[in-house]
Design an enzyme around this catalytic site. Structure first.
Site, PDB file in Angstrom:
ATOM      1  N   GLU A   1       0.833  -1.202   0.000  1.00 41.39           N
ATOM      2  CA  GLU A   1       0.000   0.000   0.000  1.00 41.39           C
ATOM      3  C   GLU A   1       0.867   1.251   0.000  1.00 41.39           C
ATOM      4  O   GLU A   1       1.996   1.225   0.490  1.00 41.39           O
ATOM      5  CB  GLU A   1      -0.890   0.017   1.251  1.00 41.39           C
ATOM      6  CG  GLU A   1      -1.913  -1.104   1.223  1.00 41.39           C
ATOM      7  CD  GLU A   1      -2.763  -1.181   2.474  1.00 41.39           C
ATOM      8  OE1 GLU A   1      -3.918  -1.582   2.340  1.00 41.39           O
ATOM      9  OE2 GLU A   1      -2.285  -0.846   3.570  1.00 41.39           O
TER      10      GLU A   1
ATOM     11  N   CYS B   1       3.448   8.571   1.177  1.00 35.74           N
ATOM     12  CA  CYS B   1       4.054   7.611   2.107  1.00 35.74           C
ATOM     13  C   CYS B   1       4.163   6.276   1.366  1.00 35.74           C
ATOM     14  O   CYS B   1       3.146   5.707   0.963  1.00 35.74           O
ATOM     15  CB  CYS B   1       3.156   7.498   3.343  1.00 35.74           C
ATOM     16  SG  CYS B   1       3.692   6.243   4.510  1.00 35.74           S
TER      17      CYS B   1
ATOM     18  N   CYS C   1       6.681  -6.931   7.087  1.00 38.72           N
ATOM     19  CA  CYS C   1       7.862  -6.432   7.794  1.00 38.72           C
ATOM     20  C   CYS C   1       8.324  -7.489   8.784  1.00 38.72           C
ATOM     21  O   CYS C   1       7.504  -8.167   9.400  1.00 38.72           O
ATOM     22  CB  CYS C   1       7.551  -5.132   8.531  1.00 38.72           C
ATOM     23  SG  CYS C   1       8.999  -4.433   9.366  1.00 38.72           S
TER      24      CYS C   1
ATOM     25  N   CYS D   1       7.106  -5.121  15.445  1.00 37.59           N
ATOM     26  CA  CYS D   1       6.661  -4.173  16.474  1.00 37.59           C
ATOM     27  C   CYS D   1       5.202  -4.504  16.803  1.00 37.59           C
ATOM     28  O   CYS D   1       4.378  -4.634  15.883  1.00 37.59           O
ATOM     29  CB  CYS D   1       6.786  -2.736  15.983  1.00 37.59           C
ATOM     30  SG  CYS D   1       8.459  -2.338  15.446  1.00 37.59           S
TER      31      CYS D   1
ATOM     32  N   CYS E   1       2.039  -2.453  15.479  1.00 44.02           N
ATOM     33  CA  CYS E   1       1.985  -2.090  14.057  1.00 44.02           C
ATOM     34  C   CYS E   1       1.350  -3.203  13.216  1.00 44.02           C
ATOM     35  O   CYS E   1       1.753  -4.369  13.307  1.00 44.02           O
ATOM     36  CB  CYS E   1       3.406  -1.804  13.574  1.00 44.02           C
ATOM     37  SG  CYS E   1       3.546  -1.669  11.782  1.00 44.02           S
TER      38      CYS E   1
ATOM     39  N   GLU F   1      10.554  -2.128   6.782  1.00 42.48           N
ATOM     40  CA  GLU F   1      11.669  -1.433   7.427  1.00 42.48           C
ATOM     41  C   GLU F   1      12.686  -1.090   6.324  1.00 42.48           C
ATOM     42  O   GLU F   1      13.374  -1.964   5.815  1.00 42.48           O
ATOM     43  CB  GLU F   1      12.275  -2.355   8.500  1.00 42.48           C
ATOM     44  CG  GLU F   1      13.624  -1.932   9.032  1.00 42.48           C
ATOM     45  CD  GLU F   1      13.719  -0.480   9.487  1.00 42.48           C
ATOM     46  OE1 GLU F   1      12.900  -0.037  10.297  1.00 42.48           O
ATOM     47  OE2 GLU F   1      14.632   0.225   9.007  1.00 42.48           O
TER      48      GLU F   1
ATOM     49  N   SER G   1      12.250   6.541   7.574  1.00 45.52           N
ATOM     50  CA  SER G   1      12.021   6.226   8.981  1.00 45.52           C
ATOM     51  C   SER G   1      12.505   4.810   9.269  1.00 45.52           C
ATOM     52  O   SER G   1      12.180   3.875   8.538  1.00 45.52           O
ATOM     53  CB  SER G   1      10.521   6.342   9.279  1.00 45.52           C
ATOM     54  OG  SER G   1      10.242   5.873  10.578  1.00 45.52           O
TER      55      SER G   1
ATOM     56  N   SER H   1      12.230   5.646  14.950  1.00 44.50           N
ATOM     57  CA  SER H   1      11.069   5.286  15.771  1.00 44.50           C
ATOM     58  C   SER H   1      11.565   4.863  17.142  1.00 44.50           C
ATOM     59  O   SER H   1      12.138   3.791  17.288  1.00 44.50           O
ATOM     60  CB  SER H   1      10.308   4.137  15.111  1.00 44.50           C
ATOM     61  OG  SER H   1       9.909   4.530  13.824  1.00 44.50           O
TER      62      SER H   1
ATOM     63  N   CYS I   1      -0.428   5.876  10.347  1.00 41.77           N
ATOM     64  CA  CYS I   1       0.845   5.210  10.638  1.00 41.77           C
ATOM     65  C   CYS I   1       0.578   3.862  11.274  1.00 41.77           C
ATOM     66  O   CYS I   1      -0.201   3.756  12.210  1.00 41.77           O
ATOM     67  CB  CYS I   1       1.643   6.003  11.663  1.00 41.77           C
ATOM     68  SG  CYS I   1       2.208   7.562  11.060  1.00 41.77           S
TER      69      CYS I   1
HETATM   70  N1  SAH Z   1       9.530   0.598   9.580  1.00 43.54           N
HETATM   71  C1  SAH Z   1       9.777   1.971   9.727  1.00 43.54           C
HETATM   72  C2  SAH Z   1       8.868   2.843   8.905  1.00 43.54           C
HETATM   73  C3  SAH Z   1       7.420   2.441   8.795  1.00 43.54           C
HETATM   74  S1  SAH Z   1       6.411   2.632  10.191  1.00 43.54           S
HETATM   75  C4  SAH Z   1       9.702   2.358  11.181  1.00 43.54           C
HETATM   76  O1  SAH Z   1       9.221   1.579  11.978  1.00 43.54           O
HETATM   77  O2  SAH Z   1      10.163   3.430  11.508  1.00 43.54           O
HETATM   78  C5  SAH Z   1       6.152   4.413  10.277  1.00 43.54           C
HETATM   79  C6  SAH Z   1       5.950   4.934  11.694  1.00 43.54           C
HETATM   80  O3  SAH Z   1       4.674   4.529  12.214  1.00 43.54           O
HETATM   81  C7  SAH Z   1       6.976   4.416  12.681  1.00 43.54           C
HETATM   82  O4  SAH Z   1       7.414   5.459  13.525  1.00 43.54           O
HETATM   83  C8  SAH Z   1       6.185   3.411  13.468  1.00 43.54           C
HETATM   84  O5  SAH Z   1       6.748   3.144  14.712  1.00 43.54           O
HETATM   85  C9  SAH Z   1       4.854   4.091  13.544  1.00 43.54           C
HETATM   86  N2  SAH Z   1       3.734   3.213  13.901  1.00 43.54           N
HETATM   87  C10 SAH Z   1       3.625   1.893  13.713  1.00 43.54           C
HETATM   88  N3  SAH Z   1       2.440   1.447  14.170  1.00 43.54           N
HETATM   89  C11 SAH Z   1       1.779   2.531  14.650  1.00 43.54           C
HETATM   90  C12 SAH Z   1       0.498   2.718  15.228  1.00 43.54           C
HETATM   91  N4  SAH Z   1      -0.335   1.704  15.394  1.00 43.54           N
HETATM   92  N5  SAH Z   1       0.142   3.966  15.588  1.00 43.54           N
HETATM   93  C13 SAH Z   1       0.980   5.010  15.387  1.00 43.54           C
HETATM   94  N6  SAH Z   1       2.204   4.899  14.838  1.00 43.54           N
HETATM   95  C14 SAH Z   1       2.600   3.660  14.473  1.00 43.54           C
HETATM   96 FE1  SF4 Z   2       8.062  -2.792  10.683  1.00 42.46          FE
HETATM   97 FE2  SF4 Z   2       8.058  -0.163  11.169  1.00 42.46          FE
HETATM   98 FE3  SF4 Z   2       5.866  -1.667  11.593  1.00 42.46          FE
HETATM   99 FE4  SF4 Z   2       7.985  -1.936  13.193  1.00 42.46          FE
HETATM  100  S1  SF4 Z   2       6.703  -0.112  12.963  1.00 42.46           S
HETATM  101  S2  SF4 Z   2       6.793  -3.606  12.321  1.00 42.46           S
HETATM  102  S3  SF4 Z   2       9.627  -1.654  11.765  1.00 42.46           S
HETATM  103  S4  SF4 Z   2       6.819  -1.256   9.647  1.00 42.46           S
END
Ligand code: SAH
Ligand code: SF4
Length: 345
Positions: free
Chosen positions: A93, A106, A113, A117, A120, A164, A195, A218, A337
């Site tokens: 997406e 974005c 991934c 996390c 996410c 990532e 990021s 992050s 996000c």
């Molecule tokens: N993988 C990279 C970039 C993609 S995620 C990373 O983790 O940085 C983009 C941003 O969204 C990151 O800062 C991530 O931590 C944040 N994110 C992930 N899940 C989220 C959620 N449920 N609510 C708010 N931010 C979130």
């Molecule tokens: Fe991957 Fe970023 Fe989501 Fe973490 S927050 S699982 S690194 S996409």
């Protein structure tokens, strides 16, 4: 041998392909201009080439890197999420966020991934594969075409979609280089932000390359126990190692770093957490982007409240650390996000 994806080719690759097919160098330049200046999508669009060469092009390379299969607009129509199918039927997406003067895109770097996390949606679906540089480039060109029909241009690209980016370092950076080409799409390096969840060796490598691309990290927690419970990568590179790498990046590049912090009620939005964060970041050339947690199916944590977010920001401000609480965008279409996931509902 299957033909390559046209967007995976550098200009030199394209030149080699074209000359091997018995065409002159000049044709490679025409094709490159067609792809990156005119934003042409199909071999048929290349009206500057002969019909014979156009049909040769169909044999030489594949053009449909990402195929839009679903488009969702938020109620205010300022956020659009597009689901794309890849050649192997996996999906990714990309999201367009429209502001008054900015058109921010974005984009994704992986299908799924591997970082896991917990908060996410992409992490919850697991890792499928890396995207090629051409698949990354194609997401930008898709939206660039869409916007150009309305007289707009992409103004910023955040590499914050699925995946990532530093786990797919080479392809991500070559996609940026490709889009950056002054003789092509000519999208300035400073208009990109990558990021990362904190892959320390990659942050150091990126610092050494001294690019003008912006970096966001992050963070979400500065206690190792808490951060490890949210982000498994912290067990490999802990907070101290991560912040050391961030200092290194700032020293090497002189650039301001952004820290991202998803505000989760009662978990990391407390005054104590804000104080700890302020202490860790003191004196650093940085900015904190606090994002109220977006809901996902696989995580029970709740978003912060407006009052708590304001208090969190206040603590950082008092300590001299600039902090922005970001407005949530595209929540009604699961485009916020961390909400990007395929086949999870
Ligand atoms: N993988 C990279 C970039 C993609 S995620 C990373 O983790 O940085 C983009 C941003 O969204 C990151 O800062 C991530 O931590 C944040 N994110 C992930 N899940 C989220 C959620 N449920 N609510 C708010 N931010 C979130
Ligand atoms: Fe991957 Fe970023 Fe989501 Fe973490 S927050 S699982 S690194 S996409």
């Amino acid at each position: 041998m299957t033909s390559p994806l046209i967007y995976d080719l550098t200009f030199d690759d394209l030149m080699a392909l074209v000359t091997e097919a018995g065409e002159s160098d000049y044709r490679a330049r025409q094709i490159w201009d067609g792809l990156y200046k005119n934003l042409w999508q199909n071999p048929d669009d290349f009206t500057n080439l002969s019909k014979t060469l156009r049909s040769k092009l169909v044999e030489l390379a594949k053009f449909d890197a990402v195929t839009p299969i679903q488009k969702l607009d938020s109620a205010d129509r300022r956020t659009r999420k597009t689901l794309f199918k890849l050649q192997d039927d996996l999906s990714i997406e990309a999201v367009l966020m429209r502001y008054d003067r900015r058109q921010t895109l974005c984009i994704s770097t992986q299908a799924g991934c591997a970082m896991g996390c917990v908060f996410c949606a992409t992490g919850q679906m697991g890792f499928k594969r890396h995207l090629t540089s051409g698949e990354i480039v194609a997401q930008v060109l898709y939206y660039a075409r869409l916007l150009s029909q309305e007289g707009y241009q992409v103004t910023n690209v955040v590499v914050m979609g699925m995946g990532e980016p530093f786990h797919n370092y080479a392809n991500t950076l070559s996609a940026i280089d490709m889009l950056n080409d002054p003789e092509g799409y000519n999208f300035g390096a400073r208009r990109f932000t990558i990021s990362t969840s904190g892959l320390v060796p990659a942050i150091r490598r990126f610092a050494d390359e001294r690019r003008q691309v912006n970096l966001a990290v992050s963070l979400h927690a500065v206690d190792d126990d808490l951060r490890s419970s949210m982000m498994p990568i912290n067990k490999k590179y802990n907070v101290e190692e991560l912040l050391d790498a961030c200092h290194y990046y700032i020293d090497r590049t002189g650039r301001r770093l952004t820290f991202e912090w998803a505000l989760i009620n009662g978990v990391n939005d407390t005054p104590e957490q804000a104080r700890k964060l302020a202490q860790k970041l003191k004196g650093m050339l940085c900015h904190v982007n606090a994002i109220p947690l977006n809901p996902t199916n696989g995580y029970s944590g709740k978003s912060t409240t407006h009052e708590r977010a304001v208090a969190f920001k206040g603590t950082l401000d008092q300590a001299g650390i600039p902090c922005t609480v970001r407005i949530r965008r595209g929540i009604d279409i699961q485009a916020g996000c961390g909400q990007l996931a395929i086949g999870e509902d």
